[in-house]
Enzyme design. Structure first.
Site, PDB file in Angstrom:
ATOM      1  N   GLN A  11      19.968  18.703  36.469  1.00 46.11           N
ATOM      2  CA  GLN A  11      18.621  18.852  35.945  1.00 46.11           C
ATOM      3  C   GLN A  11      18.592  19.858  34.799  1.00 46.11           C
ATOM      4  OE1 GLN A  11      16.096  18.913  39.364  1.00 46.11           O
ATOM      5  NE2 GLN A  11      14.319  19.403  38.131  1.00 46.11           N
ATOM      6  N   SER A  91      25.037  20.037  40.754  1.00 48.41           N
ATOM      7  CA  SER A  91      23.835  19.901  41.589  1.00 48.41           C
ATOM      8  C   SER A  91      23.428  18.433  41.707  1.00 48.41           C
ATOM      9  CB  SER A  91      22.714  20.776  41.027  1.00 48.41           C
ATOM     10  OG  SER A  91      21.616  20.801  41.895  1.00 48.41           O
ATOM     11  N   LEU A  92      22.321  18.047  41.086  1.00 47.06           N
ATOM     12  CA  LEU A  92      21.923  16.642  41.078  1.00 47.06           C
ATOM     13  C   LEU A  92      23.085  15.742  40.611  1.00 47.06           C
ATOM     14  CD1 LEU A  92      19.933  14.154  40.609  1.00 47.06           C
ATOM     15  CD2 LEU A  92      19.897  14.991  38.282  1.00 47.06           C
ATOM     16  N   ARG A 116      14.875  13.549  47.205  1.00 43.85           N
ATOM     17  CA  ARG A 116      15.379  14.927  47.113  1.00 43.85           C
ATOM     18  C   ARG A 116      14.463  15.757  46.217  1.00 43.85           C
ATOM     19  NH1 ARG A 116      19.170  17.546  43.448  1.00 43.85           N
ATOM     20  NH2 ARG A 116      20.581  19.008  44.492  1.00 43.85           N
ATOM     21  N   HIS A 201      18.714  25.746  45.527  1.00 40.71           N
ATOM     22  CA  HIS A 201      19.990  26.299  46.014  1.00 40.71           C
ATOM     23  C   HIS A 201      19.826  27.684  46.625  1.00 40.71           C
ATOM     24  CE1 HIS A 201      22.005  22.840  44.421  1.00 40.71           C
ATOM     25  NE2 HIS A 201      21.424  23.039  43.257  1.00 40.71           N
ATOM     26  N   GLN A 250      24.242  21.408  50.237  1.00 41.32           N
ATOM     27  CA  GLN A 250      24.112  21.667  48.798  1.00 41.32           C
ATOM     28  C   GLN A 250      22.698  22.109  48.414  1.00 41.32           C
ATOM     29  OE1 GLN A 250      22.792  19.448  45.859  1.00 41.32           O
ATOM     30  NE2 GLN A 250      24.725  18.848  44.906  1.00 41.32           N
TER      31      GLN A 250
END
Length: 315
Positions: A11, A91-92, A116, A201, A250
């Site tokens: 992102q 991440s994503l 998500r 996170h 995660q």
């Protein structure tokens, strides 16, 4: 010749018009944007190609938009015959990597990251949480700072360990503000508040992780055909059960990006190809190790330059 890793952005890399020129000239690429619209029952492709940017940037839109665009570009890139020994995503981007590795279908991936995004938005209401980038401070020193602030009652922790001297912290507004001030006192060059809709996170994402567990139980997760370097551990994962566990963790664990890049280099990777919009990860890789090669593929022109560079060696 060394090994090749495909890396996928997270992102923040979204821009209006990403993937558009490829979709207009290539039916395979276009089909992925159609599939995403169908799966989400939403005109995501219109938002990706036409904007507005502020709507595209919303977590619930940015996540499926980036996964769709990156996978569409990857499908186009596959025509080059260049393959990856390892894949990873920030991440994503880890979801994109899992689709690329054949562990999750494209449709399931798009559905999962839309959910998500929704749960991440809902986990901490009214922008009560935030994130900040801390520049020029050692990770151990910063970890001590965040632990001190958290112990005093304001939750904050390391969230993204991107490259040497660039670490993102995440937590409550108060926690992030206090930790930013203390980090500067401890010698950080800068503390930059990030424009995000929540404390990603961090432990504040635990409620999202619990809900998200149900989503991952609804989709088919298989073994990865290419080893995926996990954000949570910075080590290879291929087993379906481990993949599911790590995707849940995660959400509330730090993204060990610097460690993941180093791990791939240790495994023999000397060429990193970022697939998707932007060049954020290529820049981070270079900050971890100047000697490796990085490419960023987002359209026909950038794809051709990678092919030319790598084909030269194969001759």
């Amino acid at each position: 010749m060394g090994k090749i890793a495909f890396i996928f952005p997270g992102q923040g890399s979204q821009t209006v018009g990403m993937g558009k020129s490829l979709a207009e000239s290539n039916e395979t690429v276009q089909s992925f944007f159609h599939k995403a619209d169908e799966k989400l029952n939403d005109s995501l492709s219109k938002l990706i190609f036409e904007g507005p940017q502020d709507e595209l940037t919303l977590t619930t839109n940015a996540q499926p938009a980036l996964l769709t665009t990156s996978i569409a570009i990857l499908e186009y890139f596959k025509q080059s015959g260049i393959t990856a020994d390892y894949v990873a995503g920030h991440s994503l981007g880890e979801y994109t990597a899992l689709v690329a590795a054949g562990a999750i279908s494209f449709e399931d991936g798009v559905y999962a990251v839309r959910k998500r995004g929704e749960y991440m938005e809902e986990a901490v209401p009214n922008r009560e949480g935030t994130m900040a980038a801390i520049l020029g401070l050692d990770r151990e020193v910063l970890k001590d700072v965040t632990e001190t602030v958290t112990a005093e009652g304001n939750t904050v922790q390391l969230a993204n360990l991107n490259c040497p001297g660039q670490i993102v912290i995440s937590g409550t507004r108060k926690g992030v503000e206090l930790a930013s001030a203390k980090a500067k006192e401890a010698g950080a060059k800068r503390a930059l508040p990030l424009e995000v809709s929540g404390p990603f996170h961090s432990v504040l994402m635990k409620p999202a992780a619990e809900k998200f567990n149900d989503v991952l139980s609804q989709i088919q997760i298989g073994n990865a055909k290419i080893p995926v370097i996990a954000n949570v551990t910075a080590s290879e994962m291929t087993e379906a059960t481990e993949i599911k566990e790590k995707l849940i963790e995660q959400l509330y664990s730090p993204v060990l990006w610097e460690d993941s890049v180093q791990k791939m280099i240790d495994l023999g990777v000397d060429t990193f190809i970022e697939i998707g919009p932007g060049k954020v990860l290529s820049g981070l890789v270079k900050k971890v190790n100047r000697t490796v090669r990085t490419f960023a593929v987002s359209d026909e022109e950038t794809l051709q330059s990678v092919v030319d560079a790598l084909k030269e060696e194969v001759k």
